[in-house]
Design an enzyme around this catalytic site. Structure first.
Site, PDB file in Angstrom:
ATOM      1  CB  ALA A 182      -3.191   3.919   0.230  1.00  0.00           C
ATOM      2  NE  ARG A 222       0.011   5.358  -7.002  1.00  0.00           N
ATOM      3  CZ  ARG A 222       1.325   5.389  -7.216  1.00  0.00           C
ATOM      4  NH1 ARG A 222       1.955   6.544  -7.360  1.00  0.00           N
ATOM      5  NH2 ARG A 222       2.016   4.272  -7.283  1.00  0.00           N
ATOM      6  CG  LEU A 247      -2.237  -0.709   1.182  1.00  0.00           C
ATOM      7  CD1 LEU A 247      -2.934  -0.617   2.532  1.00  0.00           C
ATOM      8  CD2 LEU A 247      -3.145  -0.176   0.086  1.00  0.00           C
ATOM      9  CG  ASP A 248       1.018   3.796  -3.365  1.00  0.00           C
ATOM     10  OD1 ASP A 248       2.087   3.188  -3.544  1.00  0.00           O
ATOM     11  OD2 ASP A 248       0.156   3.952  -4.251  1.00  0.00           O
ATOM     12  N   PRO A 249       2.109   5.054   0.817  1.00  0.00           N
ATOM     13  CG  PRO A 249       4.247   5.933   1.207  1.00  0.00           C
ATOM     14  CD  PRO A 249       3.417   5.263   0.151  1.00  0.00           C
TER      15      PRO A 249
END
Length: 322
Positions: free
Chosen positions: A42, A197, A38-40
């Site tokens: 998110a 994204r 997971l991206d930061p």
């Protein structure tokens, strides 16, 4: 911590690697792995495996994923989310030629917010539904994909041009949850490898707008839900909920007690299962997931992953040969 799978409700502002590192320290364990980065920016479900459970993370990764996301219209960023630098902006264009074609002539009785909401919703849903199915995506340059041995984000930070490989992904379902003048909130169910994204930017573009994500939350991976996940506060207070490897693996479980078959399982050999049709199965011995097998012939199954350590293997084989 013994073998097992921990579900973490990852907060915003923390990358997956840092989240796993914090869990490792809180639970004082070394052999840890995770699936579904997971991206930061998110939040949501992050699955973390301990000890032998690290061996099944790749199988969970192949499951479908569910998200909720908010697309901000009117500007785009280099990261495709709100952590990046704005690279373009424009006046929001919710009315396009296409939407006018969907709006019939109306009389005074049809005017009002309800009428406009109906047609905006109809238009948005037509656009987002066009993304359902197998689509081709170009991942964002700020991603962890490897090209020639380096992450894409490394090229981006050094301003080095690189060809970004396209990929095919599957969007199983999209639902319009909410919308306003400058945003759209969506539910997305998709395959492994989908970049939400990129999907958000592409949807905004189809609406004739620049866009980027301002919210992203992962709701589930397969049948594992964020509703069952631990928060960091839970972990600090010792309220730790885990699930077994057996329950986590998304394949049919086959409970075996026949020593002849189990001997072959612990030796990593093929086995014959005449009454099975599943492509992949989990062999369970003493209520513990022991190995994952894959069908290679009509009744023959081949071991693709052992889930035991050598101590358990030698102990069980010694018992079988007594």
């Amino acid at each position: 911590m013994k073998n097992g799978v921990l579900l973490l409700n990852k907060p915003k502002g923390m990358g997956s690697t840092l989240a796993v590192s914090k869990v490792r320290k809180l639970l004082n364990t070394k052999q840890v792995g995770h699936c579904g980065t997971l991206d930061p920016f998110a939040s949501g479900l992050l699955i973390i495996g301990f000890n032998q459970a690290t061996k099944v993370m790749s199988f969970l990764e192949h499951e479908y994923k569910e998200y909720e996301t908010i697309i901000k219209l009117g500007s785009s960023t280099d990261t495709y989310d709100n952590t990046g630098v704005v690279v373009s902006s424009s006046e929001i264009k919710p009315f396009t030629k296409e939407i006018y074609l969907h709006i019939p002539k109306y009389n005074d009785q049809q005017k009002g917010s309800d009428w406009f909401e109906f047609f905006f919703k109809s238009f948005f849903e037509k656009v987002i539904n066009s993304f359902i199915g197998t689509i081709t995506q170009t991942p964002p340059i700020y991603s962890s994909i490897h090209v020639d041995g380096r992450h894409l984000y490394e090229y981006a930070r050094e301003n080095i041009e690189v060809e970004i490989p396209k990929r095919q992904v599957t969007i199983h379902e999209i639902k319009l949850l909410d919308f306003g003048h400058d945003y759209i909130k969506l539910y997305v169910k998709c395959s492994r490898g989908t970049y939400i994204r990129t999907l958000g930017v592409d949807i905004a573009s189809s609406l004739g707008n620049d866009g980027h994500l301002v919210e992203l939350r992962r709701l589930s991976i397969g049948n594992i839900s964020v509703n069952d996940a631990n928060s960091f506060d839970d972990l600090k207070e010792g309220n730790i909920k885990t699930i077994s490897i057996t329950d986590a693996i998304p394949f049919k479980k086959l409970f075996i007690s026949d020593p002849k078959i189990l001997r072959r399982v612990y030796n990593g050999q093929d086995i014959i299962l005449k009454n099975e049709d599943e492509e992949k199965i989990v062999i369970v011995d003493n209520n513990e997931a022991t190995a994952i097998y894959e069908k290679i012939d009509e009744h023959k199954y081949h071991c693709i992953r052992g889930l035991f350590n050598e101590d358990i293997r030698f102990k069980r084989l010694e018992e079988f040969y007594q």
